[in-house]
Write an enzyme that holds these catalytic residues in place. Structure first.
Site, PDB file in Angstrom:
ATOM      1  N   SER A 209      -5.356   2.280  -7.052  1.00 53.06           N
ATOM      2  CA  SER A 209      -6.515   1.710  -7.730  1.00 53.06           C
ATOM      3  C   SER A 209      -7.709   1.506  -6.802  1.00 53.06           C
ATOM      4  O   SER A 209      -7.579   1.322  -5.590  1.00 53.06           O
ATOM      5  CB  SER A 209      -6.156   0.376  -8.389  1.00 53.06           C
TER       6      SER A 209
ATOM      7  N   TYR B 231      -4.870  -8.854  -8.004  1.00 57.40           N
ATOM      8  CA  TYR B 231      -4.530  -7.452  -8.239  1.00 57.40           C
ATOM      9  C   TYR B 231      -4.852  -6.603  -7.012  1.00 57.40           C
ATOM     10  O   TYR B 231      -4.060  -5.742  -6.601  1.00 57.40           O
ATOM     11  CB  TYR B 231      -5.310  -6.945  -9.453  1.00 57.40           C
TER      12      TYR B 231
END
Length: 577
Positions: free
Chosen positions: A462, A475
């Protein structure tokens, strides 16, 4: 080419290699099978006399001749000598029956096969001396990756044509394979020459695997595979030298492996081919068992087998199976029912891989696997549970024999400013977004090392691993750790041919970026949803399929490891420097 040019319909499928035999007989309906009971009778030294004893004068007997014009002519001559026969027994080959209509031909086939089966049954089971087995047998899952790696065809410079392995077992299979003479039976060859295109000159027999000496079994497997390959090369070179026909030797790897105490493994470039090899293995066992019950198993000699195995009409049966980029490979995708995972499973399957789609939702995993196709399977698992993660990888081994590619993709995001985030939330995020990646990679490497044919680890890291966003620390931090994890695997396992790469994706419609989130974020920025999703240098929305393409590229880039591929349409702030 000449054969096809003379077809009434040149676009029709290739006719059977026995088409001339059918044509030379006067009957409109001709049936042909390779019944194992018939093979048990014709795979004898005294097959003609035995055939006469079982079938009397109702069946003609044709000595072995390779399929083609000569066999068709010989069969026609046998029929012409006695037109009252209801069928033909072909030595070392099979049975033909014929009739004035389809039912008559079929009924005759059933009748004569039943006669053969009854004759064998009247002799009872053959006495089979059993081999001594270890006190504790290793499990199929322990040896499957070792075997799969050993039968992979080495192409040099770390490249392999991999096989899929189908494990098959039953009481009947194990009872026969446990024979002290199993290596002898395997060495005698196939029960009918048509099987050579599926299992070559016959099965390979291994010793029983001792669980207490499992560390030695890998080298033992490779020794047996090397001997099989050496014997196959000698078989080819000896028989190829007998004429001036130009031939290219096929690969020398076995397609059927017999393992006392456990069962057998069929090997093939696809799961379908592996299953066919296992089916053929069961047929071979039944024929040999029957032959031994009534006499001694003496199939066609390998010298006679060779012209058929290398006959262009036989090889044409397999010619349509052109390998794809990932044929023979197995990929496991976590988060496989989500947008990116499902797209990746589909793309890899389209390119020949068999996909193991792992997701928390078992039903959705199964549905995603069904859509991916190519014999893919779905597995439900909570990948934050090490036992469930292990079980998912064990399933890959059980179904396909091993693993070649991991796409560690699953993830979820928790929001909150890092200074105000509770420990429980942060730990929960690390469990899924870091430790689950580590657990997946450990399981993958465990299998890849046993195979010895390298492999690929692919991680979804990501944009957050490079360019943290507000309130996404929970995250981003584990994703950053996963990016480092990917590179560490590249460093630690590159010498084993195991590559490790990552994809840095952003702004993909998925469970992480839902329609509601897109609406909220675009509204907060004062832009349309379309403008928000295309907010990159290229001005184009990036899709799950684009991420899947990046994973595929990394899987195919054989000399690329420790790489991070950015898939975001262009975001300089998230670009690696």
């Amino acid at each position: 080419a000449l054969q096809r040019a003379n077809l009434i319909d040149p676009s029709s499928p290739n006719p059977s290699v026995e088409k001339l035999l059918h044509a030379f007989l006067p009957h409109k309906f001709v049936d042909h099978t390779h019944s194992t009971a018939i093979l048990a009778i014709v795979d004898q030294d005294d097959s003609e006399a035995l055939s006469k004893k079982v079938f009397g004068n109702k069946m003609g007997f044709v000595p072995y001749i390779m399929p083609g014009f000569d066999l068709a002519k010989a069969a026609a001559d046998v029929f012409d000598a006695d037109p009252t026969v209801e069928g033909l027994i072909l030595d070392k080959h099979g049975i033909f029956t014929f009739g004035d209509d389809a039912k008559q031909a079929y009924d005759r086939m059933i009748h004569y096969v039943n006669l053969a089966e009854d004759f064998i049954a009247s002799h009872g089971k053959p006495h089979i001396e059993k081999a001594a087995l270890p006190a504790r047998l290793a499990k199929p899952a322990e040896i499957a990756p070792m075997l799969r790696g050993a039968v992979a065809v080495a192409r040099g410079e770390g490249r392999f044509d991999r096989m899929i392995s189908d494990f098959r077992t039953s009481d009947a299979i194990v009872d026969f394979i446990n024979s002290a003479k199993i290596a002898d039976y395997a060495g005698r060859g196939v029960s009918t020459p048509d099987l050579s295109i599926r299992i070559k000159t016959g099965p390979m027999a291994l010793p029983a695997p001792d669980a207490d000496k499992i560390g030695d079994y890998k080298s033992l497997i490779r020794q047996h595979v090397e001997k099989f390959a050496k014997d196959y090369r000698a078989y080819f070179e000896t028989n190829d030298a007998l004429d001036d026909v130009s031939r290219t030797m096929l690969d020398q790897m076995p397609r059927l492996t017999l393992v006392p105490g456990l069962g057998m493994f069929g090997h093939g470039r696809t799961l379908k081919d592996a299953k066919i090899a296992s089916d053929v293995g069961e047929m071979w066992i039944e024929a040999v068992r029957g032959a031994e019950a009534i006499g001694d198993f003496h199939p066609l000699s390998k010298a006679d087998l060779f012209p058929l195995e290398y006959w262009s009409l036989e090889q044409a049966k397999l010619a349509s199976n052109k390998p794809k980029l990932l044929t023979g490979q197995v990929v496991l995708v976590t988060g496989g029912a989500g947008a990116i995972g499902a797209a990746t499973a589909r793309l890899f399957a389209d390119n020949g891989a068999h996909a193991v789609v792992v997701d928390l939702d078992a039903a959705r995993a199964t549905e995603a696997a069904k859509k991916a196709g190519n014999g893919s399977i779905g597995v439900g698992a909570d990948i934050t549970d090490p036992a469930q993660m292990r079980a998912a990888f064990d399933k890959a081994v059980a179904v396909y024999g091993g693993l070649d590619i991991l796409v560690s993709n699953a993830g979820a995001a928790w929001e909150g400013r890092i200074g105000e985030l509770d420990d429980a939330t942060l730990r929960k995020s690390f469990e899924l977004n870091f430790f689950a990646h580590q657990s997946a990679a450990q399981n993958a490497v465990r299998i890849m090392l046993e195979q010895g044919t390298g492999g690929v680890l692919l991680f979804n890291t990501s944009k957050q691993a490079i360019n943290p966003g507000p309130k996404f620390g929970a995250y981003g931090m584990p994703k950053a750790a996963t990016l480092f994890l990917s590179r560490q695997y590249a460093v630690d396992y590159g010498a084993h041919g195991i590559r490790s790469n990552a994809v840095n994706a952003d702004r993909i419609r998925s469970g992480l970026l839902t329609d509601a989130m897109i609406a909220s974020r675009s509204s907060a920025r004062g832009v349309s949803e379309k403008e928000y999703m295309a907010g990159n240098l290229l001005g184009q929305e990036v899709t799950a399929e684009d991420v899947a393409q990046a994973f595929l590229h990394q899987a195919l880039a054989e000399r690329t490891t420790a790489n991070v591929t950015t898939v975001d349409g262009g975001n300089i702030a998230a670009a690696l420097r």
